[in-house]
Design a protein around this motif. Structure first.
Motif, short mmCIF file in Angstrom:
data_model
loop_
_atom_site.label_atom_id
_atom_site.label_comp_id
_atom_site.label_asym_id
_atom_site.label_seq_id
_atom_site.Cartn_x
_atom_site.Cartn_y
_atom_site.Cartn_z
N ARG A 78 -37.68 -44.59 -26.53
CA ARG A 78 -36.40 -44.13 -25.98
C ARG A 78 -36.56 -43.60 -24.56
NH1 ARG A 78 -33.86 -41.57 -31.53
NH2 ARG A 78 -32.85 -43.49 -32.20
N HIS A 93 -19.17 -30.65 -21.96
CA HIS A 93 -19.29 -29.23 -21.62
C HIS A 93 -20.22 -29.02 -20.43
CE1 HIS A 93 -22.66 -30.29 -24.10
NE2 HIS A 93 -23.25 -29.13 -23.88
N SER B 127 -27.55 -38.44 -27.02
CA SER B 127 -28.72 -37.57 -27.04
C SER B 127 -29.95 -38.33 -27.51
CB SER B 127 -28.48 -36.38 -27.98
OG SER B 127 -27.29 -35.72 -27.64
N HIS B 128 -29.78 -39.12 -28.58
CA HIS B 128 -30.90 -39.93 -29.07
C HIS B 128 -31.38 -40.88 -27.99
CE1 HIS B 128 -30.54 -38.40 -33.04
NE2 HIS B 128 -29.46 -39.07 -33.38
N LEU B 130 -31.20 -40.74 -24.88
CA LEU B 130 -31.88 -40.09 -23.76
C LEU B 130 -33.24 -39.55 -24.17
CD1 LEU B 130 -28.90 -38.18 -22.16
CD2 LEU B 130 -30.29 -39.91 -21.04
N GLY B 131 -33.56 -39.65 -25.46
CA GLY B 131 -34.86 -39.19 -25.93
C GLY B 131 -34.92 -37.69 -26.19
N LEU B 132 -33.75 -37.03 -26.25
CA LEU B 132 -33.76 -35.61 -26.59
C LEU B 132 -34.19 -35.45 -28.05
CD1 LEU B 132 -30.39 -34.37 -25.01
CD2 LEU B 132 -32.70 -33.99 -24.14
N HIS B 136 -33.45 -29.92 -29.02
CA HIS B 136 -32.70 -29.94 -27.76
C HIS B 136 -31.30 -30.52 -27.95
CE1 HIS B 136 -35.75 -28.33 -25.28
NE2 HIS B 136 -36.61 -29.29 -25.51
N ASP B 140 -28.65 -27.94 -26.79
CA ASP B 140 -28.05 -28.23 -25.49
C ASP B 140 -26.76 -29.02 -25.57
OD1 ASP B 140 -29.96 -27.00 -23.77
OD2 ASP B 140 -31.36 -28.59 -24.28
N VAL B 141 -26.61 -29.81 -26.62
CA VAL B 141 -25.46 -30.72 -26.66
C VAL B 141 -24.48 -30.39 -27.78
CG1 VAL B 141 -24.74 -33.13 -26.88
CG2 VAL B 141 -26.85 -32.57 -25.63
#
Lengths: 244, 223
Positions: A78, A93, B127-128, B130-132, B136, B140-141
Motif C-alpha cells: 500500500r 475534518h 486510510s487503508h 494510504l497505508g495508515l 492511526h 486521525d481519521v
C-alpha cells in the motif's frame, strides 16, 4: 524485465456471481494502462484488488515482487500504490494541506516542516495552491479530486490506481482532472486507470484493456483497440459509448 | 395569602436552601456516576453490537432494545423493591445508579453505533489505501469525525440522566427533589419546590446551551 504489477489467474465471486474470472494482466514499471468496458464488468473490482481493498481468489497479484495478501507485507504494497477514488474520499475534518500531510507524517515519520513543504509543492503541482488552508467541503469536485491526487502522490508511490476518477464530476470539471493525470503519465509513474473517458484513454494510455462480464476480452495499444477492435463485444461497446 | 408569599417566599427559601444544596450534591453525585458508567457500558455494548460475533452482538441488541423500552421509574422500582427477593439488596443510591446506568447505557450504545456507522466506508478505504495502520486510521481519521457526530446527542443524554435522577426520590433517596418535598412539608409552603426547579434549571441550562452551540458549530464547520 519482470512486470511491476502482475495479475495472474485472478478471480472473485459473490455467491454464484463471478465478478472477476481468469484475469491475467502484467504491467511494466512506468506503463499507463486504461481499463474500459461497460458498467458492472468488474473494472473497479479489479483495481481495488491490487491494493486489497477487495479480497480476491483464486489467483495471485503481486506488486514489485511482493504478493498482495492480508498480512505484514500489505503495508509495503500500500505504500507503493496510491489510489484515487471516484468519490474523492478526502478527510472532511482536515484542511487540504493536512489531508496531503497526514499519511507521510504517520507512515514515513516525516516531521511537520518537511511534510508541509512537500505537501505545498504537490498542492501547487495540481494547481490549487491558493486553496491549501481550506476544507474539502469548500472546494469544487474537480478541486477535491486534484487534492486527492496530491494526497496519493505524497506517499511517493511507484504506481497509482484511478477508480473512475472523473465519473462523479460535473462535465466542466472533468478536463482539469484529466490534465493533471495527463501530466502525471509523463513522469514515469505506473498508472492503472479505470475510465469512461475514451479520449483520455486513446491519448494517454500505453495499453487499453477491455473488460466485459468479469473477463478481459481484448487488450492492445489505443490504435489497435479503438481503430481495429477484434472482438465483436468491443465493437459493440465502443459503438455505444462513442455514439453520443 | 398572595402568590409571592406562597410560591416565592424569601425567608422560607433561605431556610430551605441548605437542605436543597445537600440534595443537589446527591443529585450531582448520582448523575455523574450514572453518566460515567453509562458511557462505559454504552461504548462496550456498541462495539459488541457492531463488531462482535453473533453470540455477543445479539444479546447486545436485545439489551439496547429492552432498556430503551422500559420506563426508568418501573426499572427503578423493580431494582429497589424486587431484587431483594432474590437476595440483592441495594441502597437507594445504588439502586438508582443501577437503573439510570442500565438505561443510559442503552441510549449511549445507540449513539456510539450511529456515530461510528455514520462515517462513510470511503474514509476507511482511503486510510487503508494510504497505508495508515489501524491505530492511526482510528485516531486521525475515524474518531475525530465520529466524536463530532456523537457529542451533541451524548450531551443530550447527560441532560436526560441528570433530570431522571429526580425519580430516585421515589425510593427515598435524599436527592434535590426529595429534599425539596421534605422542606415543603416542614415549612408548609411550596417555595422549596420552586427553589429546586430553579436549581435544576441553573444546573442544566449551560448544558442545553452547549448542545445548541456544538450543533451549530459542527454544522457550519467542515462540510
Amino acid at each position: 524485465m519482470a512486470p511491476f504489477i502482475s495479475i495472474r489467474g485472478v478471480g472473485k465471486s459473490y455467491d454464484t456471481f463471478k465478478a472477476l474470472e481468469g484475469i491475467d494482466l502484467d504491467i511494466a514499471e512506468g506503463e499507463v494502462v486504461c481499463i474500459i468496458g461497460p458498467s458492472g464488468s468488474g473494472k473497479s473490482t479489479l483495481v481495488r484488488c491490487v491494493n486489497l481493498l477487495e479480497q480476491y481468489g483464486p489467483g495471485e497479484i503481486s506488486v514489485g515482487g511482493i504478493p498482495v495478501r492480508a498480512g505484514k507485507e500489505l503495508a509495503a504494497v500500500r505504500a507503493e500504490v496510491g489510489m484515487v477514488f471516484q468519490s474523492f474520499n478526502l478527510f472532511p475534518h482536515l484542511s487540504v494541506k493536512r489531508n496531503v500531510m497526514l499519511a507521510p507524517m504517520r507512515t514515513r515519520r516525516l516531521d511537520e516542516k518537511t511534510a508541509e513543504a512537500r505537501a505545498m509543492a504537490l498542492i501547487k503541482r495540481v494547481g490549487i495552491a491558493e486553496q491549501a488552508d481550506k476544507y474539502p467541503g469548500q472546494l469544487s469536485g474537480g478541486q477535491q479530486q486534484r487534492v486527492a491526487i496530491a494526497r496519493a502522490l505524497a506517499m511517493e508511490p511507484k504506481a497509482l490506481l484511478f477508480d473512475e476518477p472523473t465519473s462523479a464530476l460535473d462535465p466542466e470539471m472533468v478536463g482539469e482532472v484529466l490534465d493533471v493525470m495527463r501530466a502525471l503519465a509523463h513522469t514515469g509513474v505506473t498508472m492503472i486507470v479505470v475510465t469512461h473517458e475514451m479520449g483520455f484513454a486513446r491519448q494517454v494510455a500505453d495499453r487499453v484493456v477491455v473488460m466485459v462480464e468479469g473477463r478481459i476480452i481484448e487488450s492492445g495499444t489505443p490504435d489497435e483497440v479503438f481503430d481495429h477492435p477484434k472482438q465483436q463485444r468491443t465493437q459493440d461497446f465502443l459503438k455505444a459509448v462513442l455514439a453520443h | 395569602m398572595d402568590i409571592v408569599k406562597t410560591f416565592f417566599n424569601g425567608p422560607v427559601f433561605l431556610e430551605s436552601l441548605p437542605l436543597l444544596l445537600t440534595g443537589l450534591w446527591v443529585t450531582v453525585q448520582l448523575g455523574v456516576a450514572s453518566i460515567i458508567a453509562g458511557l462505559i457500558v454504552g461504548l462496550v455494548v456498541a462495539l459488541l453490537r457492531i463488531y462482535g460475533p453473533p453470540p455477543a452482538a445479539v444479546p447486545a441488541k436485545i439489551y439496547i432494545d429492552v432498556f430503551r423500552s422500559i420506563p426508568i421509574l418501573v426499572l427503578l422500582i423493580l431494582v429497589y423493591y424486587a431484587l431483594p427477593f432474590v437476595g440483592i439488596r441495594l441502597s437507594s443510591f445504588w439502586a438508582a445508579w443501577m437503573a439510570l446506568t442500565l438505561v443510559s447505557g442503552a441510549y449511549t450504545a445507540e449513539i456510539f453505533r450511529a456515530g461510528i456507522e455514520a462515517i462513510p466506508r470511503g474514509q476507511f478505504e482511503a486510510s487503508h489505501a494510504l497505508g495508515l495502520g489501524y491505530r492511526h486510521m482510528m485516531v486521525d481519521v475515524i474518531l475525530p469525525q465520529a466524536v463530532r457526530i456523537v457529542i451533541p446527542p451524548l450531551t443530550n443524554n447527560c441532560i436526560n440522566v441528570i433530570k431522571d435522577t429526580a425519580l430516585a426520590s421515589v425510593v427515598a433517596m435524599p436527592d434535590l427533589l426529595k429534599q425539596a418535598t421534605q422542606a415543603q412539608a416542614l415549612a408548609a409552603n411550596p417555595t422549596p419546590l420552586i427553589g429546586a426547579a430553579l436549581i435544576y434549571i441553573i444546573l442544566l441550562w449551560p448544558l442545553v446551551a452547549l448542545v445548541s452551540r456544538l450543533e451549530r458549530k459542527f454544522k457550519a464547520g467542515t462540510r
